[in-house]
Design a protein around this motif. Structure first.
Motif, mmCIF file in Angstrom:
data_model
loop_
_atom_site.group_PDB
_atom_site.id
_atom_site.type_symbol
_atom_site.label_atom_id
_atom_site.label_comp_id
_atom_site.label_asym_id
_atom_site.label_seq_id
_atom_site.Cartn_x
_atom_site.Cartn_y
_atom_site.Cartn_z
ATOM 1 N N GLY A 85 -14.979 -3.252 -1.069
ATOM 2 C CA GLY A 85 -15.127 -4.459 -0.448
ATOM 3 C C GLY A 85 -14.606 -4.639 1.053
ATOM 4 N N ALA A 86 -14.731 -3.359 1.689
ATOM 5 C CA ALA A 86 -13.982 -3.303 3.193
ATOM 6 C C ALA A 86 -14.943 -3.049 4.129
ATOM 7 C CB ALA A 86 -12.880 -1.842 2.838
ATOM 8 N N GLY A 87 -14.757 -3.874 5.290
ATOM 9 C CA GLY A 87 -15.662 -3.738 6.314
ATOM 10 C C GLY A 87 -15.089 -2.255 6.908
ATOM 11 N N PRO A 88 -16.026 -2.266 8.197
ATOM 12 C CA PRO A 88 -15.733 -0.793 8.757
ATOM 13 C C PRO A 88 -14.238 -0.779 9.593
ATOM 14 C CG PRO A 88 -17.515 -2.072 9.867
ATOM 15 C CD PRO A 88 -17.179 -3.070 8.573
ATOM 16 N N GLY A 89 -13.952 0.663 9.592
ATOM 17 C CA GLY A 89 -12.632 0.900 10.299
ATOM 18 C C GLY A 89 -11.363 0.629 9.420
ATOM 19 N N GLN A 90 -11.401 0.729 8.291
ATOM 20 C CA GLN A 90 -10.279 0.412 7.607
ATOM 21 C C GLN A 90 -9.943 1.132 6.449
ATOM 22 O OE1 GLN A 90 -9.876 -4.392 7.446
ATOM 23 N NE2 GLN A 90 -12.073 -3.629 6.553
ATOM 24 N N VAL A 91 -10.790 2.287 6.092
ATOM 25 C CA VAL A 91 -10.785 3.169 5.135
ATOM 26 C C VAL A 91 -10.644 4.672 5.574
ATOM 27 C CG1 VAL A 91 -11.323 4.008 2.620
ATOM 28 C CG2 VAL A 91 -11.449 1.644 3.393
ATOM 29 N N VAL A 92 -9.753 5.323 5.142
ATOM 30 C CA VAL A 92 -9.974 7.007 5.560
ATOM 31 C C VAL A 92 -9.528 7.613 4.419
ATOM 32 C CG1 VAL A 92 -7.382 7.246 6.265
ATOM 33 C CG2 VAL A 92 -9.109 8.490 7.571
ATOM 34 N N VAL A 93 -9.999 8.695 4.357
ATOM 35 C CA VAL A 93 -10.096 9.566 3.071
ATOM 36 C C VAL A 93 -9.085 10.890 3.412
ATOM 37 C CG1 VAL A 93 -11.055 11.174 1.418
ATOM 38 C CG2 VAL A 93 -12.000 8.865 2.072
ATOM 39 N N ALA A 94 -8.147 11.027 3.078
ATOM 40 C CA ALA A 94 -6.929 12.271 3.316
ATOM 41 C C ALA A 94 -6.028 12.184 2.420
ATOM 42 C CB ALA A 94 -6.308 11.867 4.489
ATOM 43 N N ASP A 95 -5.479 13.486 2.136
ATOM 44 C CA ASP A 95 -4.353 13.528 1.252
ATOM 45 C C ASP A 95 -4.372 13.143 -0.020
ATOM 46 O OD1 ASP A 95 -3.254 14.439 3.748
ATOM 47 O OD2 ASP A 95 -2.798 12.505 4.396
ATOM 48 N N SER A 96 -3.474 12.998 -0.800
ATOM 49 C CA SER A 96 -3.568 12.536 -2.233
ATOM 50 C C SER A 96 -2.962 11.177 -2.310
ATOM 51 C CB SER A 96 -2.629 13.628 -3.230
ATOM 52 O OG SER A 96 -1.101 13.285 -2.908
ATOM 53 N N THR A 97 -3.304 10.734 -3.717
ATOM 54 C CA THR A 97 -2.852 9.065 -3.599
ATOM 55 C C THR A 97 -1.295 9.014 -3.766
ATOM 56 O OG1 THR A 97 -4.609 8.767 -5.247
ATOM 57 C CG2 THR A 97 -2.704 7.261 -5.426
ATOM 58 N N SER A 98 -0.689 10.119 -4.097
ATOM 59 C CA SER A 98 0.965 10.018 -4.078
ATOM 60 C C SER A 98 1.242 10.120 -2.514
ATOM 61 C CB SER A 98 1.552 11.130 -4.761
ATOM 62 O OG SER A 98 1.093 11.431 -6.015
ATOM 63 N N VAL A 99 0.680 10.750 -1.790
ATOM 64 C CA VAL A 99 0.977 10.920 -0.238
ATOM 65 C C VAL A 99 0.770 9.531 0.263
ATOM 66 C CG1 VAL A 99 0.645 12.107 1.816
ATOM 67 C CG2 VAL A 99 0.698 13.570 -0.202
ATOM 68 N N ASN A 100 -0.446 9.098 0.004
ATOM 69 C CA ASN A 100 -0.958 7.828 0.585
ATOM 70 C C ASN A 100 -0.057 6.498 0.136
ATOM 71 O OD1 ASN A 100 -2.855 9.034 2.223
ATOM 72 N ND2 ASN A 100 -4.627 8.642 0.595
ATOM 73 N N LEU A 101 0.486 6.820 -1.195
ATOM 74 C CA LEU A 101 1.431 5.615 -1.595
ATOM 75 C C LEU A 101 2.581 5.526 -0.565
ATOM 76 C CD1 LEU A 101 1.119 5.969 -5.417
ATOM 77 C CD2 LEU A 101 0.741 3.987 -4.065
ATOM 78 N N PHE A 102 3.127 6.921 -0.292
ATOM 79 C CA PHE A 102 4.294 7.219 0.531
ATOM 80 C C PHE A 102 4.037 6.456 1.985
ATOM 81 C CE2 PHE A 102 7.027 9.701 3.424
ATOM 82 C CZ PHE A 102 8.182 9.396 2.821
ATOM 83 N N LYS A 103 2.844 6.735 2.389
ATOM 84 C CA LYS A 103 2.541 6.249 3.790
ATOM 85 C C LYS A 103 2.679 4.515 3.711
ATOM 86 C CE LYS A 103 -0.828 9.908 4.632
ATOM 87 N NZ LYS A 103 -2.204 10.184 4.696
ATOM 88 N N ALA A 104 1.846 4.224 2.847
ATOM 89 C CA ALA A 104 1.826 2.641 2.715
ATOM 90 C C ALA A 104 2.922 1.866 2.397
ATOM 91 C CB ALA A 104 0.966 2.372 1.396
ATOM 92 N N LEU A 105 3.818 2.391 1.444
ATOM 93 C CA LEU A 105 5.110 1.818 1.354
ATOM 94 C C LEU A 105 6.117 1.746 2.331
ATOM 95 C CD1 LEU A 105 5.620 2.850 -2.495
ATOM 96 C CD2 LEU A 105 5.217 0.533 -1.779
ATOM 97 N N VAL A 106 6.222 3.007 2.950
ATOM 98 C CA VAL A 106 7.095 3.077 4.190
ATOM 99 C C VAL A 106 6.547 2.197 5.187
ATOM 100 C CG1 VAL A 106 8.098 4.708 5.903
ATOM 101 C CG2 VAL A 106 7.884 5.315 3.531
ATOM 102 N N GLY A 107 5.236 2.232 5.656
ATOM 103 C CA GLY A 107 4.569 1.561 6.624
ATOM 104 C C GLY A 107 4.956 -0.157 6.341
ATOM 105 N N ALA A 108 4.884 -0.505 5.109
ATOM 106 C CA ALA A 108 4.919 -1.787 4.850
ATOM 107 C C ALA A 108 6.247 -2.152 4.813
ATOM 108 C CB ALA A 108 4.600 -1.937 3.302
ATOM 109 N N VAL A 109 7.420 -1.393 4.304
ATOM 110 C CA VAL A 109 8.830 -1.888 4.716
ATOM 111 C C VAL A 109 9.059 -1.850 6.115
ATOM 112 C CG1 VAL A 109 11.093 -1.094 4.216
ATOM 113 C CG2 VAL A 109 9.296 -0.791 2.292
ATOM 114 N N ARG A 110 8.695 -1.046 6.931
ATOM 115 C CA ARG A 110 8.875 -1.016 8.306
ATOM 116 C C ARG A 110 8.535 -2.164 9.019
ATOM 117 N NH1 ARG A 110 7.588 4.982 10.274
ATOM 118 N NH2 ARG A 110 9.628 5.939 9.704
#
Ligand SMILES: *Cc1c(COP(=O)(O)O)cnc(C)c1O
Length: 400
Positions: A85-110
């Motif tokens: 349910g995402a419009g364009p320009g918001q999803v990218v496929v890369a790395d593993s779920t573990s790595v993406n969790l790391f990116k999202a959590l750090v990004g959110a805390v920042r």
């Protein structure tokens, strides 16, 4: 054939998704109920991978990077987008779920200066908990546990981000994404949804619910193949402030300028890190074509019916010998988990009978139902094999 046999045949006969099963190269004689761990092989993948290896790599060589390889993470992301349910320009496929969790959590805390807590799903898949703990240590914030339906007790003005699983990987329980997201936002925090066990089988509405971040696997119900790269969703209006910690050149605004300093790309490309995993990524791209024209509401309806029919077969053929831990109401994903003290041995017996589910310590057998290729007959065969396996174990000499 028996009444259940007639019902299974009737349900399979009326199945509107039956044709999609032909898209898969399924192992003959195997009842495969582990698509929630490794999805089955879509037929078109083998030919595509041969083309990518033989032509794109073998003949076009380095030219392929500018002929579709470099931009594949965003292109394949756009194929995942409608499934969440995402419009364009918001999803990218890369790395593993573990790595993406790391990116999202750090990004959110920042993004939340002054807030000092990460809240994580108490029953989360282990990697999510481990990554959250590591991020808490690195960012010098506290880690707290909560469940998606009881967030109120834990959330507050200290909460920076909440990491939740839409479907519990162990029990198959489904959580209400709309109400949990609203509760998190009510506390002024951000939410990261882990969709590993729901993407591809449930209609998901990330944009409509105003979800902040989401991550998910592509090798489970999306059938991308072993180790296929994961996806990450970052809501459009948050992207400018999203400073993910893996500042690799892949997320640079102009990677081939080879500039001495890092400047993130403006959009979702900034969620990338290094060189994409082309063979897996393009195998996934082929696998996702199976979803063209498939209606997720129909997939969901069939998944509920399949899991419901399996529970009914288990009740009738196995009875109290096992405990059904998956909710019997509509709040379940597309797996059924059964508890038994000898679950490990029972699952081994099932696999010996070519009924493939999996075992999760200490006492859970999981049966995943992929509506694109599983049949009602599979549910009945699995319940029959389980009854048979239980009888075998009972006759076996008691273990010391
Ligand atoms: C399968 C699964 C993962 C797997 O993460 P990887 O990085 O791909 O190993 C993570 N979270 C959940 C909830 C899962 O079900």
């Amino acid at each position: 054939m028996g009444e259940l046999g007639e019902r299974a045949a009737e349900l399979d006969g009326g199945d509107s998704l039956a044709l999609v099963r032909g898209e898969f190269d399924l192992a003959p004689g195997v009842v495969y109920l582990d698509g929630n761990s490794l999805g089955a092989l879509p037929r078109r993948v083998a030919g595509r991978v041969a083309e990518v290896v033989g032509q794109q790599w073998g003949r076009r060589l380095i030219r392929s990077w500018s002929e579709g390889w470099w931009t594949a993470p965003e292109r394949v992301g756009e194929r995942v987008a409608p499934l969440v349910g995402a419009g364009p320009g918001q999803v990218v496929v890369a790395d593993s779920t573990s790595v993406n969790l790391f990116k999202a959590l750090v990004g959110a805390v920042r993004m939340a200066p002054g807030r000092s807590e990460i809240v994580v799903d108490a029953a989360t898949f282990p990697t999510d908990g481990y990554v959250a703990e590591s991020v808490a240590g690195l960012m010098n914030v506290e880690l707290r546990a909560a469940t998606a339906d009881r967030l109120d007790d834990v959330l507050g003005e200290r909460t920076a981000v909440v990491l939740l699983n839409q479907v519990d990987y162990r029990t198959g329980r489904l959580y209400d994404m709309a109400s949990a997201t609203e509760t998190v936002h009510g506390a002024g925090a951000r939410v990261v949804w882990d969709l590993c066990h729901s993407v591809g089988v449930l209609p998901i509405e990330l944009d409509a619910l105003g979800v902040d971040f989401a991550v998910g696997c592509t090798y489970k119900f999306l059938n991308g193949g072993p180790g296929a790269p994961a996806f990450i969703y970052v809501r459009k209006d948050l992207q400018g402030a999203f400073e993910q910690p893996l500042a690799g050149w892949g997320g640079h605004r102009d990677p081939f300028a080879m500039a001495p300093t890092y400047e993130p790309a403006a959009g979702i490309e900034r969620a990338r890190a290094g060189t994409p995993d082309i063979l897996s990524l393009l195998a996934l791209e082929a696998a996702l074509e199976v979803w063209d024209g498939v209606d997720l509401a129909e997939v969901r309806a069939k998944g509920l019916a399949l899991t419901g029919f399996f529970i009914e077969c288990v009740d009738e053929l196995v009875g109290d010998a096992v405990e059904v831990v998956t909710p019997r109401d509509g709040m379940r994903g597309h797996q059924v988990s059964l508890r038994h003290d000898d679950a490990r041995a029972l699952m081994a017996e099932l696999i010996a009978r070519e009924v493939i589910g999996d075992f999760r310590a200490p006492d859970i057998m999981r049966f995943g139902f992929a509506p694109l290729y599983n049949r009602y007959g599979d549910a009945l065969s699995a319940a029959r094999a389980l009854a048979d396996a239980l009888a075998t174990l009972k006759d076996a000499p008691a273990r010391p």
